[in-house]
Design a protein around this motif. Structure first.
Motif, PDB file in Angstrom:
ATOM      1  N   ALA A 273     -31.932  24.795 -56.823  1.00 24.82           N
ATOM      2  CA  ALA A 273     -31.397  26.075 -57.302  1.00 24.82           C
ATOM      3  C   ALA A 273     -30.986  26.975 -56.156  1.00 24.82           C
ATOM      4  O   ALA A 273     -30.154  27.867 -56.328  1.00 24.82           O
ATOM      5  CB  ALA A 273     -32.434  26.777 -58.170  1.00 24.82           C
ATOM      6  N   ASP A 274     -31.547  26.771 -54.951  1.00 22.76           N
ATOM      7  CA  ASP A 274     -31.232  27.611 -53.802  1.00 22.76           C
ATOM      8  C   ASP A 274     -30.109  27.046 -52.938  1.00 22.76           C
ATOM      9  O   ASP A 274     -29.655  27.699 -52.001  1.00 22.76           O
ATOM     10  CB  ASP A 274     -32.480  27.794 -52.924  1.00 22.76           C
ATOM     11  N   ALA A 275     -29.663  25.827 -53.220  1.00 19.06           N
ATOM     12  CA  ALA A 275     -28.706  25.148 -52.356  1.00 19.06           C
ATOM     13  C   ALA A 275     -27.333  25.817 -52.389  1.00 19.06           C
ATOM     14  O   ALA A 275     -26.862  26.251 -53.434  1.00 19.06           O
ATOM     15  CB  ALA A 275     -28.580  23.680 -52.779  1.00 19.06           C
ATOM     16  N   LYS A 276     -26.707  25.880 -51.226  1.00 23.27           N
ATOM     17  CA  LYS A 276     -25.364  26.455 -51.111  1.00 23.27           C
ATOM     18  C   LYS A 276     -24.279  25.399 -51.279  1.00 23.27           C
ATOM     19  O   LYS A 276     -23.146  25.708 -51.639  1.00 23.27           O
ATOM     20  CB  LYS A 276     -25.203  27.146 -49.752  1.00 23.27           C
ATOM     21  N   ILE A 277     -24.624  24.143 -50.976  1.00 27.40           N
ATOM     22  CA  ILE A 277     -23.695  23.030 -51.153  1.00 27.40           C
ATOM     23  C   ILE A 277     -24.439  21.928 -51.902  1.00 27.40           C
ATOM     24  O   ILE A 277     -25.555  21.572 -51.532  1.00 27.40           O
ATOM     25  CB  ILE A 277     -23.183  22.494 -49.800  1.00 27.40           C
ATOM     26  N   ILE A 278     -23.832  21.401 -52.964  1.00 31.42           N
ATOM     27  CA  ILE A 278     -24.487  20.370 -53.772  1.00 31.42           C
ATOM     28  C   ILE A 278     -23.512  19.241 -54.050  1.00 31.42           C
ATOM     29  O   ILE A 278     -22.352  19.472 -54.413  1.00 31.42           O
ATOM     30  CB  ILE A 278     -24.989  20.941 -55.118  1.00 31.42           C
ATOM     31  N   VAL A 279     -23.985  18.015 -53.847  1.00 28.42           N
ATOM     32  CA  VAL A 279     -23.274  16.836 -54.328  1.00 28.42           C
ATOM     33  C   VAL A 279     -24.033  16.365 -55.569  1.00 28.42           C
ATOM     34  O   VAL A 279     -25.160  15.889 -55.473  1.00 28.42           O
ATOM     35  CB  VAL A 279     -23.224  15.722 -53.271  1.00 28.42           C
ATOM     36  N   SER A 280     -23.417  16.535 -56.728  1.00 26.47           N
ATOM     37  CA  SER A 280     -24.074  16.221 -57.989  1.00 26.47           C
ATOM     38  C   SER A 280     -23.511  14.927 -58.552  1.00 26.47           C
ATOM     39  O   SER A 280     -22.306  14.677 -58.480  1.00 26.47           O
ATOM     40  CB  SER A 280     -23.866  17.368 -58.976  1.00 26.47           C
ATOM     41  N   VAL A 281     -24.394  14.103 -59.115  1.00 24.57           N
ATOM     42  CA  VAL A 281     -23.972  12.777 -59.537  1.00 24.57           C
ATOM     43  C   VAL A 281     -24.526  12.433 -60.915  1.00 24.57           C
ATOM     44  O   VAL A 281     -25.621  12.853 -61.281  1.00 24.57           O
ATOM     45  CB  VAL A 281     -24.410  11.725 -58.488  1.00 24.57           C
ATOM     46  N   SER A 287     -24.610   2.236 -60.082  1.00 26.91           N
ATOM     47  CA  SER A 287     -25.887   1.569 -59.854  1.00 26.91           C
ATOM     48  C   SER A 287     -26.742   2.382 -58.901  1.00 26.91           C
ATOM     49  O   SER A 287     -26.241   3.246 -58.155  1.00 26.91           O
ATOM     50  CB  SER A 287     -25.677   0.158 -59.284  1.00 26.91           C
ATOM     51  N   GLN A 288     -28.037   2.097 -58.900  1.00 27.52           N
ATOM     52  CA  GLN A 288     -28.968   2.869 -58.086  1.00 27.52           C
ATOM     53  C   GLN A 288     -28.682   2.728 -56.595  1.00 27.52           C
ATOM     54  O   GLN A 288     -28.886   3.666 -55.819  1.00 27.52           O
ATOM     55  CB  GLN A 288     -30.408   2.459 -58.387  1.00 27.52           C
ATOM     56  N   LYS A 289     -28.190   1.565 -56.186  1.00 29.25           N
ATOM     57  CA  LYS A 289     -27.922   1.364 -54.761  1.00 29.25           C
ATOM     58  C   LYS A 289     -26.840   2.314 -54.238  1.00 29.25           C
ATOM     59  O   LYS A 289     -26.794   2.630 -53.052  1.00 29.25           O
ATOM     60  CB  LYS A 289     -27.523  -0.085 -54.497  1.00 29.25           C
ATOM     61  N   ASN A 290     -25.972   2.772 -55.146  1.00 30.95           N
ATOM     62  CA  ASN A 290     -24.912   3.697 -54.732  1.00 30.95           C
ATOM     63  C   ASN A 290     -25.426   5.106 -54.477  1.00 30.95           C
ATOM     64  O   ASN A 290     -24.692   5.949 -53.942  1.00 30.95           O
ATOM     65  CB  ASN A 290     -23.803   3.735 -55.775  1.00 30.95           C
ATOM     66  N   MET A 291     -26.677   5.371 -54.864  1.00 36.58           N
ATOM     67  CA  MET A 291     -27.251   6.693 -54.596  1.00 36.58           C
ATOM     68  C   MET A 291     -27.332   6.962 -53.099  1.00 36.58           C
ATOM     69  O   MET A 291     -27.282   8.114 -52.664  1.00 36.58           O
ATOM     70  CB  MET A 291     -28.639   6.793 -55.227  1.00 36.58           C
ATOM     71  N   TRP A 316     -33.826   7.146 -61.416  1.00 36.03           N
ATOM     72  CA  TRP A 316     -33.048   7.078 -60.175  1.00 36.03           C
ATOM     73  C   TRP A 316     -33.233   8.310 -59.306  1.00 36.03           C
ATOM     74  O   TRP A 316     -32.818   8.324 -58.157  1.00 36.03           O
ATOM     75  CB  TRP A 316     -31.560   6.913 -60.497  1.00 36.03           C
ATOM     76  N   SER A 317     -33.813   9.362 -59.846  1.00 33.60           N
ATOM     77  CA  SER A 317     -34.058  10.580 -59.081  1.00 33.60           C
ATOM     78  C   SER A 317     -35.209  11.344 -59.724  1.00 33.60           C
ATOM     79  O   SER A 317     -35.657  11.002 -60.826  1.00 33.60           O
ATOM     80  CB  SER A 317     -32.797  11.461 -59.036  1.00 33.60           C
ATOM     81  N   GLY A 377     -10.371   9.124 -60.262  1.00 32.73           N
ATOM     82  CA  GLY A 377     -10.568   7.865 -59.563  1.00 32.73           C
ATOM     83  C   GLY A 377     -12.019   7.439 -59.622  1.00 32.73           C
ATOM     84  O   GLY A 377     -12.879   8.199 -60.080  1.00 32.73           O
ATOM     85  N   ASP A 378     -12.280   6.237 -59.146  1.00 36.72           N
ATOM     86  CA  ASP A 378     -13.647   5.714 -59.106  1.00 36.72           C
ATOM     87  C   ASP A 378     -14.454   6.527 -58.096  1.00 36.72           C
ATOM     88  O   ASP A 378     -14.103   6.577 -56.911  1.00 36.72           O
ATOM     89  CB  ASP A 378     -13.619   4.246 -58.705  1.00 36.72           C
ATOM     90  N   CYS A 379     -15.529   7.165 -58.572  1.00 34.28           N
ATOM     91  CA  CYS A 379     -16.263   8.088 -57.699  1.00 34.28           C
ATOM     92  C   CYS A 379     -16.898   7.371 -56.503  1.00 34.28           C
ATOM     93  O   CYS A 379     -17.011   7.944 -55.417  1.00 34.28           O
ATOM     94  CB  CYS A 379     -17.304   8.880 -58.486  1.00 34.28           C
ATOM     95  N   VAL A 380     -17.303   6.118 -56.685  1.00 27.48           N
ATOM     96  CA  VAL A 380     -17.912   5.373 -55.578  1.00 27.48           C
ATOM     97  C   VAL A 380     -16.893   5.165 -54.463  1.00 27.48           C
ATOM     98  O   VAL A 380     -17.194   5.380 -53.273  1.00 27.48           O
ATOM     99  CB  VAL A 380     -18.472   4.024 -56.075  1.00 27.48           C
ATOM    100  N   GLU A 381     -15.671   4.757 -54.819  1.00 34.23           N
ATOM    101  CA  GLU A 381     -14.635   4.533 -53.813  1.00 34.23           C
ATOM    102  C   GLU A 381     -14.228   5.830 -53.130  1.00 34.23           C
ATOM    103  O   GLU A 381     -13.991   5.869 -51.915  1.00 34.23           O
ATOM    104  CB  GLU A 381     -13.415   3.871 -54.457  1.00 34.23           C
ATOM    105  N   VAL A 382     -14.151   6.904 -53.908  1.00 27.69           N
ATOM    106  CA  VAL A 382     -13.780   8.202 -53.329  1.00 27.69           C
ATOM    107  C   VAL A 382     -14.861   8.678 -52.364  1.00 27.69           C
ATOM    108  O   VAL A 382     -14.565   9.187 -51.278  1.00 27.69           O
ATOM    109  CB  VAL A 382     -13.543   9.246 -54.441  1.00 27.69           C
TER     110      VAL A 382
END
Length: 392
Positions: A273-281, A287-291, A316-317, A377-382
């Motif tokens: 909640a305090d983060a200024k930058i977040i990568v949300s998935v 798959s879990q390995k892509n985490m 996975w989280s 596009g495919d989020c993994v490739e991006v």
């Protein structure tokens, strides 16, 4: 006091009500249904009875003269001598509501030391600050604070009273509501004034976040709500604001059942909640390995990783990383949403993000409706291409 009543003349002893009761509050005696102390007055048994033999007799509550209640109050919770950020968010919304209703906005601040924070509350919109300084308030014991609220509410009669949905706020607010005989809506994400009735419309997630419920309190006062941190916009501070300051004495404590033997403080915790930058998935990560790719991207841009509820559910989280109505509400400067479709409960959790970049293979995904920048596009490739670019 309200109670469940069974009309023995209508009761046939069929047992349908007993089967429907989830609290084992009904049993059979002499082929008639009987109720015991486990009853919670949920009313399910009433619907299950085909003979209309069950009813709830409600106590005759004293009518409240609503015309006597005026003004909006915000509880200014302190922690380690500092006012919590959610208080300033509440003051911003409280000021907006007070202008609609044509009334004053009051901040309440109670602690062993409060003087240094009074002007700050005025700067963020309070027309009036009511404060109490007393050693009994140094430790956050609900019982001590309840006496203050009870005394002040009965004397000044506020129309609306707002708390932050913090650990202490969630504990204190319902006890205050019970003491003064009013309702409480918990974990609100939206507050509005109904233009026709003037009532406070309190919106919160319901049924696990699958829909939003708007609740009103038409017959009792004050109208009370707790509001999640991060869901309301923080208004700018104006140091030229002026306001009235009122000191009140500490009332006599009726009961003192709790004694603090020791206080053990945890270390500083940086939450999502305090983060200024977040990568949300979301599930679109595949798959879990892509985490590991998500964590690497977040590391490169100095951000935190957030997830949807579905990833927490499958392990996975952790829950502390969950964003949405049933997780944390966030307001970062930058949010990169990867492989997230955009369920309503998740969208509500990110609505205050300053800039949103969405990466999704489905061009019709609902989350694109809140995006500032869209990548189809495919989020993994991006993500892989972003990592490669940042590592160069």
């Amino acid at each position: 006091m309200s109670q469940l009543t069974i009309n023995l003349e209508k009761c046939t002893g069929c047992g349908l009500c007993i089967k429907s009761c989830a609290t084992d509050a009904l049993h059979k005696e002499n082929n008639k249904a009987m109720v015991n102390e486990n009853c919670t007055l949920c009313g399910i048994c009433i619907d299950s009875c085909p003979f209309e033999a069950i009813s709830i007799e409600k106590e005759n509550l004293e009518e409240v003269d609503l015309s006597l209640y005026e003004g909006i109050w915000v509880f200014a919770e302190q922690q380690k001598g500092e006012i919590l950020p959610v208080v300033y968010e509440l003051l911003g919304k409280g000021k907006e509501l007070s202008l609609e209703k044509g009334c004053k906005l009051t901040a309440l601040i109670f602690a062993d030391e409060v003087q240094c924070n009074i002007q700050k509350l005025i700067s963020y919109g309070a027309d009036r600050v009511i404060f109490c300084e007393d050693a009994a308030l140094a430790e956050k014991l609900d019982e001590n604070y309840i006496e203050l609220f009870d005394t002040l509410i009965n004397k000044h009669k506020p129309d609306i009273l707002l708390f932050g949905a913090t650990g202490f706020g969630r504990s204190l607010a319902p006890r205050v509501a019970a003491r003064v005989g009013t309702g409480l809506t918990a974990d609100c994400t939206l507050l509005e004034i109904d233009k026709e009735s003037g009532l406070l419309q309190q919106t919160r997630p319901a049924f696990g976040g699958n829909l939003m419920a708007t609740i009103i309190c038409p017959n009792h006062r004050p109208q009370m709500a707790t509001v999640r941190p991060g869901v309301l916009l923080l208004q700018e501070e104006n140091t030229s604001n002026e306001g009235e300051v009122i000191a009140v004495p500490m009332p006599t404590i009726r009961h003192n059942h709790i004694e603090i033997l020791e206080e053990v403080l945890s270390g500083e915790i940086n939450t999502i909640a305090d983060a200024k930058i977040i990568v949300s998935v979301g599930r679109g990560i595949g798959s879990q390995k892509n985490m590991s790719l998500v964590h690497r991207l977040a590391e490169l841009i100095g951000g935190n990783v957030g997830v949807t509820r579905s990833l927490v559910d499958i392990g996975w989280s952790q829950y502390e990383n969950q964003i949405g109505q049933t997780g944390s509400t966030v307001a970062p400067k930058l949010l990169i949403a990867c492989g997230i479709s955009g369920a309503i409960q998740h969208l509500a959790g990110i609505s205050n993000a300053e800039t949103i970049i969405v990466i999704n293979s489905d061009p019709d995904a609902p989350i694109f409706s809140v995006a500032d920048y869209k990548v189809v596009g495919d989020c993994v490739e991006v993500i892989k291409k972003l990592i490669a670019t940042l590592e160069d």
